[in-house]
Design an enzyme around this catalytic site. Structure first.
Site, PDB file in Angstrom:
ATOM      1  N   ASP A 209       0.961  -1.146   0.139  1.00  0.00           N
ATOM      2  CA  ASP A 209       0.311   0.025  -0.011  1.00  0.00           C
ATOM      3  C   ASP A 209       0.777   1.162   0.062  1.00  0.00           C
ATOM      4  OD1 ASP A 209      -1.467  -2.385  -0.030  1.00  0.00           O
ATOM      5  OD2 ASP A 209      -2.336  -2.064   2.491  1.00  0.00           O
ATOM      6  N   GLU A 444       2.924 -10.172  11.055  1.00  0.00           N
ATOM      7  CA  GLU A 444       2.692  -9.314   9.977  1.00  0.00           C
ATOM      8  C   GLU A 444       4.055  -9.467   9.199  1.00  0.00           C
ATOM      9  OE1 GLU A 444       0.306  -5.791  10.346  1.00  0.00           O
ATOM     10  OE2 GLU A 444       0.023  -5.911   8.324  1.00  0.00           O
TER      11      GLU A 444
HETATM   12  C1  9WN Z   1      -5.913  -2.591   2.941  1.00  0.00           C
HETATM   13  C2  9WN Z   1      -4.777  -7.724   5.064  1.00  0.00           C
HETATM   14  C3  9WN Z   1      -4.153  -6.376   3.884  1.00  0.00           C
HETATM   15  C4  9WN Z   1      -3.035  -7.062   2.516  1.00  0.00           C
HETATM   16  C5  9WN Z   1      -2.646  -5.803   1.699  1.00  0.00           C
HETATM   17  C6  9WN Z   1      -2.061  -5.462   3.026  1.00  0.00           C
HETATM   18  C7  9WN Z   1      -3.321  -4.903   4.996  1.00  0.00           C
HETATM   19  C8  9WN Z   1      -4.932  -3.122   3.855  1.00  0.00           C
HETATM   20  C9  9WN Z   1      -4.725  -2.402   5.578  1.00  0.00           C
HETATM   21  O1  9WN Z   1      -3.313  -5.910   4.560  1.00  0.00           O
HETATM   22  O2  9WN Z   1      -3.560  -3.956   3.083  1.00  0.00           O
HETATM   23  O3  9WN Z   1      -6.192  -3.719   1.653  1.00  0.00           O
HETATM   24  O4  9WN Z   1      -5.452  -2.122   5.585  1.00  0.00           O
HETATM   25  O5  9WN Z   1      -3.714  -1.789   5.347  1.00  0.00           O
HETATM   26  O6  9WN Z   1      -1.240  -3.719   2.805  1.00  0.00           O
HETATM   27  O7  9WN Z   1      -0.928  -6.897   1.467  1.00  0.00           O
HETATM   28  O8  9WN Z   1      -3.879  -7.786   1.655  1.00  0.00           O
HETATM   29  O9  9WN Z   1      -3.630  -7.952   5.333  1.00  0.00           O
END
Ligand code: 9WN
Length: 472
Positions: A209, A444
């Site tokens: 992100d 994570e």
């Molecule tokens: C937005 C779920 C997801 C991953 C992404 C990571 C994070 C979300 C957030 O979490 O993104 O989609 O709320 O930050 O960046 O890669 O799929 O684990």
């Protein structure tokens, strides 16, 4: 754990700190392991991974994290299925099947499938922001309107290979048309530049992100951090704000969501006025790898592998032509609003290694880039693989995708190194990744110098990919 590097399995690290200012999840076996210095042997690690996945299982899917991400995420489910296939193959297929039940009529696989049983506010931005129910062709369940890297065909193939029984073959046969439709959506609706590559319309689609790769295109998105005072961010209630994207990032994320949603997630005319349009090397490498996987799946289920092989070759050719930068010897995202390659050197550039037909010239250049001081891949890694050039002045070891080490990225790069005949580098990366979990638990992400655990302490894809690495 010291800057000298994470330990290999069997090297306990009891005295070292392993969690940096993060709260714990309700079910946090990773955090327990971290407190005790981490399980010292591979059976202990395997138990930790299974406990983490079991604790995050939710009727037909696995949540990435009970607190931070309590719904179903697209590429998470793919990585999770790869790990589940080692221990709970039936769940691996349910994981993928539940995700694809939320596929839209146009073939897009949404990046979030919301669990209707959760309270409003369990995640931000929730269904009330996305309003998928207003769009014809969206499924009955509420979802986002974005996609994520299409690693699902590869996951399905690997899950089947791990447990090649009749139930797996039947599941693969059911999934095949949905996987083909997912690729068709990307090829037909998201080739904004008409060059054979997929364009992502939001940084969330990349999965990385707040990568520095998006700084240049994001700078052109009009938004002000102050708008965030009208919202309640859910993430910073569960993780340290200094480890997460900033309010300005979020203001821009929301502005891009609103722009896409207000066009009812229609992909025609994106080039005219959508504020964020980028061709990402990782996303497109996954897109190509999916065609390679589909060719093998087609052969297993009685389909024709030929068209998949032909598309795979076209994608690799387009990636090299459009995103390879001979000056830096790596792949760079292309900002379609300026038609320029972005300059930040991130780990995204190494992802095309997963393509078996990547030409030798690019493979060799990427191996040089991977071994450089920027990324430090080595038979004995001094430090974990970072997500950004660690020599860059704006390298941030704590902030999410701007430096920290993530297991899904290491897993992909390791796979690429094995594919292209670099087993000693792949082994170094594997040892480093297993050592991270042994030292800190199923976090994570991890501090790219110390290996300390960051973000959610009980994160599903870390657990799942660990299982895959341990069995390999
Ligand atoms: C937005 C779920 C997801 C991953 C992404 C990571 C994070 C979300 C957030 O979490 O993104 O989609 O709320 O930050 O960046 O890669 O799929 O684990």
């Amino acid at each position: 754990m010291t800057a000298a590097g994470p330990p290999s399995v069997g090297t306990p690290t009891a005295a070292e700190p392993s969690s940096v200012g993060t709260p714990t999840d309700a079910a946090s076996p990773g955090a327990d392991a971290a407190r005790t210095g981490g399980p010292a042997d591979s059976s202990g690690l395997r138990r930790l991974a299974v406990t983490t996945l079991d604790a995050n299982w939710e009727h037909d899917h696995t949540v990435p994290s009970r607190t931070l991400y309590p719904h179903q995420w697209s590429w998470d489910s793919a990585f999770i299925a790869i790990g589940l296939a080692h221990v709970r193959p039936e769940r691996a297929w349910r994981e993928l099947a539940s995700l694809f039940r939320a596929q839209w009529a146009d073939g897009r696989v949404p990046h979030i499938v919301f669990n209707p049983a959760l309270r409003v506010g369990a995640y931000f931005p929730g269904p009330e922001m996305w309003r998928s129910a207003d769009v014809p062709g969206a499924p009955a369940v509420a979802t986002s309107g974005l996609v994520q890297p299409p690693v699902h065909a590869l996951a399905a193939l690997l899950a089947y290979r791990r447990a090649p029984d009749p139930a797996g073959l039947a599941a693969l046969r059911r999934l095949y048309p949905a996987l083909v439709a997912q690729q068709r959506y990307l090829a037909e609706r998201r080739d904004v530049a008409g060059d054979g590559l997929v364009c992502v319309v939001h940084p969330w689609e990349s999965g990385l992100d707040n990568s520095p790769a998006w700084d240049e295109p994001m700078a052109a998105v009009p938004a002000e951090a102050a708008v965030m005072s009208a919202y309640r961010r859910h993430d910073t209630a569960h993780a340290d704000a200094a480890h997460r994207p900033t309010d300005l990032d979020y203001a821009r994320y929301l502005a891009i969501v609103a722009a896409y949603r207000d066009h009812r997630y229609a992909d025609r005319d994106l080039a005219a006025d959508h504020p964020f349009l980028v061709e990402c090397p990782l996303f497109n490498a996954a897109f190509g790898a999916a065609e390679h996987a589909l060719a093998e799946i087609a052969a297993l289920v009685g389909g024709d592998p030929g068209p998949h092989r032909a598309r795979a070759a076209q994608i690799t050719e387009a990636l090299v032509r459009r995103l390879y930068d001979p000056d830096t010897g790596t792949f760079q995202p292309r900002d379609l609003r300026t038609d320029r390659l972005v300059s930040a050197r991130t780990v995204l550039g190494l992802a095309p290694l997963i393509l078996p037909d990547l030409p030798t010239r690019q493979v060799d250049a990427l191996v040089v880039e991977a071994r450089s001081a920027r990324f430090g891949v080595a038979p004995r890694m001094a430090r974990p693989l970072p997500t950004y050039d660690r020599t860059a002045p704006d390298f941030e070891p704590l902030r999410y995708w701007r430096g920290p080490s993530w297991l899904n990225i290491g897993w992909l790069i390791r796979r690429g190194l094995l594919t292209h005949g670099h087993p000693e580098l792949a082994a170094g990366l594997r040892r480093s990744m297993v050592g991270l979990v042994a030292g800190a638990g199923c976090h994570e992400y991890f501090h790219p110098d110390t290996g300390a655990g960051l973000g959610s302490p009980a994160f599903s894809w870390t657990a799942a990919l660990l299982l895959d690495l341990l069995d390999d």
